[in-house]
Design a protein around this motif. Structure first.
Motif, PDB file in Angstrom:
ATOM      1  N   SER A 176       0.863  -1.197   0.000  1.00  0.00           N
ATOM      2  CA  SER A 176       0.000   0.000   0.000  1.00  0.00           C
ATOM      3  C   SER A 176       0.892   1.237   0.000  1.00  0.00           C
ATOM      4  CB  SER A 176      -0.898  -0.016   1.250  1.00  0.00           C
ATOM      5  OG  SER A 176      -1.515   1.231   1.451  1.00  0.00           O
ATOM      6  N   PRO A 177       0.697   2.174  -0.928  1.00  0.00           N
ATOM      7  CA  PRO A 177      -0.202   2.182  -2.081  1.00  0.00           C
ATOM      8  C   PRO A 177       0.033   0.945  -2.944  1.00  0.00           C
ATOM      9  CG  PRO A 177       0.820   4.339  -1.820  1.00  0.00           C
ATOM     10  CD  PRO A 177       1.470   3.430  -0.833  1.00  0.00           C
ATOM     11  N   ASN A 178      -1.077   0.448  -3.482  1.00  0.00           N
ATOM     12  CA  ASN A 178      -1.051  -0.882  -4.077  1.00  0.00           C
ATOM     13  C   ASN A 178      -0.763  -0.891  -5.574  1.00  0.00           C
ATOM     14  OD1 ASN A 178      -2.889  -3.317  -5.324  1.00  0.00           O
ATOM     15  ND2 ASN A 178      -1.939  -3.869  -3.383  1.00  0.00           N
ATOM     16  N   ASN A 179       0.000  -1.865  -5.952  1.00  0.00           N
ATOM     17  CA  ASN A 179       0.157  -2.260  -7.341  1.00  0.00           C
ATOM     18  C   ASN A 179      -0.577  -3.581  -7.449  1.00  0.00           C
ATOM     19  OD1 ASN A 179       0.983  -3.130  -9.846  1.00  0.00           O
ATOM     20  ND2 ASN A 179       3.133  -3.430  -9.275  1.00  0.00           N
ATOM     21  N   PRO A 180      -1.573  -3.759  -8.267  1.00  0.00           N
ATOM     22  CA  PRO A 180      -1.977  -2.933  -9.398  1.00  0.00           C
ATOM     23  C   PRO A 180      -3.147  -1.975  -9.150  1.00  0.00           C
ATOM     24  CG  PRO A 180      -3.094  -5.031  -9.537  1.00  0.00           C
ATOM     25  CD  PRO A 180      -2.285  -5.052  -8.280  1.00  0.00           C
ATOM     26  N   THR A 181      -3.741  -1.942  -7.938  1.00  0.00           N
ATOM     27  CA  THR A 181      -5.050  -1.267  -7.833  1.00  0.00           C
ATOM     28  C   THR A 181      -4.985   0.221  -7.505  1.00  0.00           C
ATOM     29  OG1 THR A 181      -5.314  -1.688  -5.475  1.00  0.00           O
ATOM     30  CG2 THR A 181      -6.070  -3.420  -6.963  1.00  0.00           C
ATOM     31  N   GLY A 182      -3.847   0.679  -6.981  1.00  0.00           N
ATOM     32  CA  GLY A 182      -3.757   2.073  -6.590  1.00  0.00           C
ATOM     33  C   GLY A 182      -4.419   2.386  -5.263  1.00  0.00           C
ATOM     34  N   ARG A 183      -4.956   1.351  -4.591  1.00  0.00           N
ATOM     35  CA  ARG A 183      -5.588   1.590  -3.289  1.00  0.00           C
ATOM     36  C   ARG A 183      -4.539   1.880  -2.221  1.00  0.00           C
ATOM     37  NH1 ARG A 183     -10.912   0.967  -2.472  1.00  0.00           N
ATOM     38  NH2 ARG A 183     -10.332   2.723  -1.167  1.00  0.00           N
ATOM     39  N   ILE A 184      -4.898   2.782  -1.303  1.00  0.00           N
ATOM     40  CA  ILE A 184      -4.117   2.978  -0.079  1.00  0.00           C
ATOM     41  C   ILE A 184      -4.958   2.401   1.042  1.00  0.00           C
ATOM     42  CG2 ILE A 184      -3.216   4.705   1.530  1.00  0.00           C
ATOM     43  CD1 ILE A 184      -2.593   6.465  -0.930  1.00  0.00           C
ATOM     44  N   TYR A 185      -4.428   1.431   1.754  1.00  0.00           N
ATOM     45  CA  TYR A 185      -5.214   0.764   2.798  1.00  0.00           C
ATOM     46  C   TYR A 185      -5.482   1.742   3.940  1.00  0.00           C
ATOM     47  CZ  TYR A 185      -3.787  -3.610   0.456  1.00  0.00           C
ATOM     48  OH  TYR A 185      -3.570  -4.612  -0.451  1.00  0.00           O
ATOM     49  N   PRO A 186      -6.768   1.993   4.230  1.00  0.00           N
ATOM     50  CA  PRO A 186      -7.097   2.943   5.312  1.00  0.00           C
ATOM     51  C   PRO A 186      -6.598   2.427   6.667  1.00  0.00           C
ATOM     52  CG  PRO A 186      -9.037   2.425   3.987  1.00  0.00           C
ATOM     53  CD  PRO A 186      -7.983   1.448   3.604  1.00  0.00           C
ATOM     54  N   GLU A 187      -6.287   3.354   7.527  1.00  0.00           N
ATOM     55  CA  GLU A 187      -5.731   2.992   8.826  1.00  0.00           C
ATOM     56  C   GLU A 187      -6.614   1.991   9.581  1.00  0.00           C
ATOM     57  OE1 GLU A 187      -3.187   6.136  10.237  1.00  0.00           O
ATOM     58  OE2 GLU A 187      -3.746   5.565  12.289  1.00  0.00           O
ATOM     59  N   PRO A 188      -7.961   2.153   9.606  1.00  0.00           N
ATOM     60  CA  PRO A 188      -8.787   1.179  10.341  1.00  0.00           C
ATOM     61  C   PRO A 188      -8.655  -0.245   9.765  1.00  0.00           C
ATOM     62  CG  PRO A 188     -10.060   3.151   9.807  1.00  0.00           C
ATOM     63  CD  PRO A 188      -8.767   3.282   9.094  1.00  0.00           C
ATOM     64  N   VAL A 189      -8.498  -0.338   8.449  1.00  0.00           N
ATOM     65  CA  VAL A 189      -8.341  -1.664   7.840  1.00  0.00           C
ATOM     66  C   VAL A 189      -7.021  -2.286   8.288  1.00  0.00           C
ATOM     67  CG1 VAL A 189      -8.025  -2.887   5.654  1.00  0.00           C
ATOM     68  CG2 VAL A 189      -9.796  -1.110   5.846  1.00  0.00           C
ATOM     69  N   LEU A 190      -5.968  -1.472   8.277  1.00  0.00           N
ATOM     70  CA  LEU A 190      -4.663  -1.970   8.734  1.00  0.00           C
ATOM     71  C   LEU A 190      -4.737  -2.407  10.189  1.00  0.00           C
ATOM     72  CD1 LEU A 190      -2.086   0.559   7.193  1.00  0.00           C
ATOM     73  CD2 LEU A 190      -2.464  -1.822   6.521  1.00  0.00           C
ATOM     74  N   ARG A 191      -5.407  -1.578  11.006  1.00  0.00           N
ATOM     75  CA  ARG A 191      -5.516  -1.899  12.437  1.00  0.00           C
ATOM     76  C   ARG A 191      -6.264  -3.222  12.650  1.00  0.00           C
ATOM     77  NH1 ARG A 191      -3.421   1.566  15.794  1.00  0.00           N
ATOM     78  NH2 ARG A 191      -3.249   3.729  15.089  1.00  0.00           N
ATOM     79  N   ALA A 192      -7.349  -3.375  11.911  1.00  0.00           N
ATOM     80  CA  ALA A 192      -8.142  -4.609  12.045  1.00  0.00           C
ATOM     81  C   ALA A 192      -7.312  -5.815  11.622  1.00  0.00           C
ATOM     82  CB  ALA A 192      -9.415  -4.506  11.198  1.00  0.00           C
ATOM     83  N   LEU A 193      -6.563  -5.656  10.536  1.00  0.00           N
ATOM     84  CA  LEU A 193      -5.700  -6.739  10.081  1.00  0.00           C
ATOM     85  C   LEU A 193      -4.680  -7.110  11.160  1.00  0.00           C
ATOM     86  CD1 LEU A 193      -4.490  -8.628   7.922  1.00  0.00           C
ATOM     87  CD2 LEU A 193      -3.253  -6.652   6.991  1.00  0.00           C
ATOM     88  N   CYS A 194      -4.108  -6.082  11.789  1.00  0.00           N
ATOM     89  CA  CYS A 194      -3.100  -6.335  12.820  1.00  0.00           C
ATOM     90  C   CYS A 194      -3.710  -7.013  14.048  1.00  0.00           C
ATOM     91  CB  CYS A 194      -2.385  -5.039  13.193  1.00  0.00           C
ATOM     92  SG  CYS A 194      -1.341  -4.449  11.844  1.00  0.00           S
ATOM     93  N   VAL A 195      -4.910  -6.600  14.416  1.00  0.00           N
ATOM     94  CA  VAL A 195      -5.589  -7.262  15.550  1.00  0.00           C
ATOM     95  C   VAL A 195      -5.799  -8.741  15.216  1.00  0.00           C
ATOM     96  CG1 VAL A 195      -7.772  -7.417  16.824  1.00  0.00           C
ATOM     97  CG2 VAL A 195      -6.674  -5.178  16.465  1.00  0.00           C
ATOM     98  N   LEU A 196      -6.248  -9.012  13.992  1.00  0.00           N
ATOM     99  CA  LEU A 196      -6.434 -10.406  13.572  1.00  0.00           C
ATOM    100  C   LEU A 196      -5.121 -11.186  13.693  1.00  0.00           C
ATOM    101  CD1 LEU A 196      -8.094 -12.706  12.226  1.00  0.00           C
ATOM    102  CD2 LEU A 196      -7.426 -11.734  10.001  1.00  0.00           C
ATOM    103  N   LEU A 197      -4.036 -10.575  13.210  1.00  0.00           N
ATOM    104  CA  LEU A 197      -2.739 -11.261  13.280  1.00  0.00           C
ATOM    105  C   LEU A 197      -2.360 -11.559  14.724  1.00  0.00           C
ATOM    106  CD1 LEU A 197      -0.558  -9.465  10.557  1.00  0.00           C
ATOM    107  CD2 LEU A 197      -1.893 -11.580  10.388  1.00  0.00           C
ATOM    108  N   GLN A 198      -2.661 -10.612  15.613  1.00  0.00           N
ATOM    109  CA  GLN A 198      -2.288 -10.820  17.016  1.00  0.00           C
ATOM    110  C   GLN A 198      -3.118 -11.927  17.674  1.00  0.00           C
ATOM    111  OE1 GLN A 198      -2.335  -6.667  18.123  1.00  0.00           O
ATOM    112  NE2 GLN A 198      -0.768  -6.377  16.569  1.00  0.00           N
ATOM    113  N   TYR A 199      -4.398 -11.991  17.290  1.00  0.00           N
ATOM    114  CA  TYR A 199      -5.214 -13.116  17.770  1.00  0.00           C
ATOM    115  C   TYR A 199      -4.634 -14.436  17.276  1.00  0.00           C
ATOM    116  CZ  TYR A 199      -9.162 -10.870  20.036  1.00  0.00           C
ATOM    117  OH  TYR A 199      -9.955 -10.189  20.931  1.00  0.00           O
ATOM    118  N   LYS A 200      -4.288 -14.462  16.003  1.00  0.00           N
ATOM    119  CA  LYS A 200      -3.759 -15.698  15.413  1.00  0.00           C
ATOM    120  C   LYS A 200      -2.409 -16.066  16.029  1.00  0.00           C
ATOM    121  CE  LYS A 200      -6.926 -16.576  12.253  1.00  0.00           C
ATOM    122  NZ  LYS A 200      -7.656 -17.859  12.172  1.00  0.00           N
TER     123      LYS A 200
END
Lengths: 394, 394
Positions: A176-200
């Motif tokens: 992020s910014p992403n190739n190929p989509t150009g999306r920038i992952y919003p902070e809440p999405v990143l945070r949620a992903l990190c919480v998931l990783l920590q649970y796992k």
């Protein structure tokens, strides 16, 4: 057999690259080099900034004794300090130079850190669509690439991610910014992903690394901010590069930031500094390490690309293409107007336009247009893009 | 676990490198940086030749549009042409530029070509003693390194080689002038090795590549000629580098020569050009490709090293050390006066001298001294080398 079976197989999986090159060559023969409108590659067109040129001249004229000798595998301390300072300022958190390794571009860095983390059969998750080389980087080191499909907005889909993570997961690789989509992952999405990783991590009693490829970090348009995973997940690593921000891709200078809070930072640092050598990279080019030391905060004129994006995307919308407007990076990822993207590539080729089919990124039914080109190239592409969608709808 | 089990294992096998670094650091603390006599690393001490500096200034001042953009993976055509011309002249045989790939040093090249050739479980033979990284390069790509011990003169032993080659053998990796022994393989030995490979190819109906790492080719002293494997074995590949001959190791520019007569040249060329990208190397640094294009036939002042070799070897002989006088390269490989080389390393350390134990090269009972150093460093080492062997014999 000349080359290994595995290499033959890899060449097939990677054939889009040869095809794009071959397609461009065939078009050049037909239309002449000037007739081809190449939107296939992420090869920054703007020249490096004035400051790059003068830093390079300074470095070359200075040329102290031993300037071209091997240094420590982690890089010149001056370069590591400059990257650390810049990263600390950018992220509002202290990154000590001991957490920085100078690398042979972000691609080299990806290979080094993946090699450090995986045993044979371990899994690394990539969000699809993804950089075409990601699964190959994982496969290079005997690990298994696992695709977690992005959601309809091309953001990490936490349900898909939740299903993809297993006790064999060693890392999740995001961009992020992403190739190929150009999306920038919003902070809440990143945070949620990190919480998931920590649970796992807790469930599986395993470190699960978040490897964040931020080579387009400075190509974020309209003030959208790129979140800082280092503050969200202790077991995280950032891959960075000067290729895009200084427009010097072919000089191969990048870096890796290890999270200062990472559980196994010392081990990982030692491993990466050793593996860079045993993989044959040895060190990031000395001359470029010295140049970037002088260039904190300098970037190429990325406004050109924002303007290109605007011109391209405004036109694509008007013509009736479906896509999400890229917030950063160098690419637009556009729905193919006909379900068979290969057929649509042919229609584009009839117009002299070279693009990359979505299947190269693990998502068919789309195609990628690179706008890191001369503004004139965007302009020249527009009539052809218009005709192609009209013909597709006929 | 922070890093993979495999990485932990690799760090152990490679611990001599950390040990040498650590040993030097500990000595520096005791004796001060100036007190340490470092004969451990192949880090060329002489400065690059005047011509390198002026070519670099020219390239930087010229700096045409697009000079720092990605080029074709195989490299700039001008650089490939310059390397091809030089190789053709040097070898008295026509090497077309289509057989040259610009690489990220000879170490990068080794990884790329090995990756191209091996499937999991395939074998690559190395002559021991060998460059410490060779088995790691092989292992990087899932293949099995097989050591064929050199004979008492440190030349390839055809009996050992004959026993080592199996139906799984994909390549034999040699190095002449040799690291660590300084031997230059005589032409008859190379020819005999190639005949053996051709018999084995016929027996096993398999191409068996000869990969010849010639990074020290221009460091051949006293007029000893380095044989040309390209004329002896069709399935052969040469790895070359400007690191040693121009004394610019940290700038990472080398190349690969594919034998024009190789059965599968096209396949191998395509595979290597693709793999360099998927391994993360992408391309040899653009600026250095442009510099070496201007430097055909130029080398650093390697006379310094011949003089160093003479001073060091004359003294070692006088003190009673046993070794074969190196004919090329940067190293002398010396028998340990006591059977436990580690114990002798300690005696050297007492004298402030850092060397590398033979076990790092797959041959214990020896140690390696690098003479690619300041002549004063050789001079300063001599009294300590004398005392160490005297103490060992007490």
């Amino acid at each position: 057999m000349g080359v290994s079976k595995r290499t033959v197989e890899l060449m097939k999986r990677y054939s889009w690259f040869a095809d794009a090159t071959e397609g461009r060559r065939a078009l050049e023969e037909k239309l002449g080099a000037d007739g081809v409108i190449d939107l296939s590659l992420g090869n920054p067109h703007v020249d490096p900034p004035r400051e790059f040129r003068s830093a390079l001249v300074d470095v070359v004229e200075d040329d102290p004794e031993g300037a071209h000798r091997y240094m420590s595998n982690a890089g010149f301390m001056e370069a590591r300090e400059a990257v650390a300072e810049q990263a600390s300022r950018d992220r509002g958190a202290e990154i000590p130079p001991e957490c920085v390794l100078m690398m042979y571009g972000a691609s080299g860095a990806a290979n080094v850190v993946i090699k450090a983390l995986v045993d044979k059969g371990d899994e690394i998750i990539v969000v699809s669509p993804h950089v075409p080389e990601y699964p190959l980087y994982v496969d290079n080191h005997g690990a298994v690439p696992v695709a977690a499909p992005a959601d309809d907005d091309f953001l990490p889909d936490l349900d898909a991610m939740n299903r993809a993570i297993t006790p064999n997961t060693r890392a999740v690789l995001i961009n992020s910014p992403n190739n190929p989509t150009g999306r920038i992952y919003p902070e809440p999405v990143l945070r949620a992903l990190c919480v998931l990783l920590q649970y796992k991590e807790r469930d599986f009693r395993n470190a699960i690394y978040l490897i964040s490829d931020e080579r387009y970090r400075n190509a974020a348009y309209d003030g959208v901010k790129v979140g800082d995973v280092l503050q969200m997940h202790a077991n995280s690593v950032v891959l960075g590069s000067f290729s895009k921000e200084l427009a010097v891709g072919a000089e191969r200078v990048g870096y890796m930031l290890l999270n200062p809070r990472c559980d196994y930072r010392q081990d990982l640092m030692m491993a990466c500094a050793t593996l860079i050598r045993t993989l044959g990279f040895v060190n990031a080019p000395a001359i470029m390490q010295r140049v970037v030391t002088k260039l904190e905060g300098v970037t190429a004129n990325l406004d050109v690309y924002r303007e290109n994006r605007n011109a391209l995307c405004d036109a694509l919308e008007k013509y009736g293409y479906k896509f999400i407007r890229p917030e950063g990076g160098f690419y637009a990822f556009v729905e193919s107007p006909v379900s068979d993207e290969a057929m649509f590539m042919k229609l584009l080729e009839d117009e002299g336009i070279v693009a990359v089919p979505g299947s190269a990124f693990g998502r068919s039914g789309y195609f990628r247009l690179a706008f890191c080109v001369d503004p004139r190239t965007v302009e020249r592409a527009l009539p052809g893009l218009k005709r192609a969608i009209e013909r597709a709808k006929d």
